[in-house]
Write an enzyme that holds these catalytic residues in place. Structure first.
Site, PDB file in Angstrom:
ATOM      1  N   ASP A 127       2.498   2.561   2.492  1.00  0.00           N
ATOM      2  CA  ASP A 127       2.538   3.134   3.959  1.00  0.00           C
ATOM      3  C   ASP A 127       4.016   3.081   4.356  1.00  0.00           C
ATOM      4  OD1 ASP A 127      -0.115   3.810   3.795  1.00  0.00           O
ATOM      5  OD2 ASP A 127      -0.586   2.240   5.280  1.00  0.00           O
TER       6      ASP A 127
ATOM      7  N   CYS B  22      -2.294   6.194   5.059  1.00  0.00           N
ATOM      8  CA  CYS B  22      -3.677   6.564   5.181  1.00  0.00           C
ATOM      9  C   CYS B  22      -4.209   7.018   6.426  1.00  0.00           C
ATOM     10  CB  CYS B  22      -4.355   5.240   4.703  1.00  0.00           C
ATOM     11  SG  CYS B  22      -4.288   3.971   5.644  1.00  0.00           S
TER      12      CYS B  22
ATOM     13  N   CYS C 256      -2.464  -1.948   8.641  1.00  0.00           N
ATOM     14  CA  CYS C 256      -1.876  -0.619   9.491  1.00  0.00           C
ATOM     15  C   CYS C 256      -1.475  -0.651  10.770  1.00  0.00           C
ATOM     16  CB  CYS C 256      -2.895   0.567   9.477  1.00  0.00           C
ATOM     17  SG  CYS C 256      -3.414   1.074   7.713  1.00  0.00           S
TER      18      CYS C 256
ATOM     19  N   CYS D  35       0.905  -1.186  -0.029  1.00  0.00           N
ATOM     20  CA  CYS D  35      -0.003  -0.091   0.068  1.00  0.00           C
ATOM     21  C   CYS D  35       0.870   1.266   0.023  1.00  0.00           C
ATOM     22  CB  CYS D  35      -0.875  -0.019   1.235  1.00  0.00           C
ATOM     23  SG  CYS D  35      -0.120   0.210   2.821  1.00  0.00           S
TER      24      CYS D  35
END
Length: 167
Positions: free
Chosen positions: A71, A95, A138, A69
């Protein structure tokens, strides 16, 4: 002449805005619709953003990323002479869920010993923030960042070869 044109444009835009139906503010905010209120709170009011001196012997730095993603999370801890985490900072590119996970992680590690901080699990972070399954990575990043920062701190505590010869 340009100023007069800008004034007319401003009045026309205002008139259009006043005539258009208005939605309540909560319906306009995408994060409020897509994220749980705890995530929105940590995203809009992140705790402990910043950096500590990574060269300091009592600071551990963890830098982790998720290629899937994009991140990237940097989490740092500062440990006192008794082994207690007295400060924590983070910087995250990602995010809202990644930022919220980082923010919460720094709050949770403060005041804990190094060993106690190792017990923080991604599932606890995800549960606290009410993360949906698609955002669990996350909270995994946050756990990985904590472990990496603790490992870096522990590595800095080991005596170096040069230090042993000096004694």
């Amino acid at each position: 002449m340009a100023a007069a044109g800008a004034g007319r444009l401003r009045r026309a835009a205002s008139a259009l805005l006043l005539q258009s139906p208005r939605l309540p503010a909560r319906e306009l905010s995408a994060p409020a619709r897509l994220y749980h209120k705890k995530v929105v709170d940590h995203y809009e009011n992140p705790r402990n953003v910043g950096s500590l001196d990574k060269t300091s012997k009592n600071v551990g730095t963890g830098l982790v990323g998720a290629p899937a993603c994009g991140d990237v999370m940097k989490l740092q801890i500062q440990v006192d002479e008794k082994g207690k985490i007295v400060d924590a900072r983070f910087k995250t590119f990602g995010c809202g869920s990644a930022i919220a996970s980082s923010s919460l992680a720094t709050e949770w590690v403060k005041g804990k010993t190094v060993e106690e901080a190792l017990t923080i699990k991604n599932t606890d972070i995800a549960k606290e923030l009410c993360l949906p399954p698609v955002k669990l990575h996350c909270s995994m990043l946050a756990e990985d960042a904590i472990k990496a920062a603790l490992a870096d701190y522990k590595l800095k505590q080991e005596p170096k070869e040069g230090d042993a010869k000096k004694k």
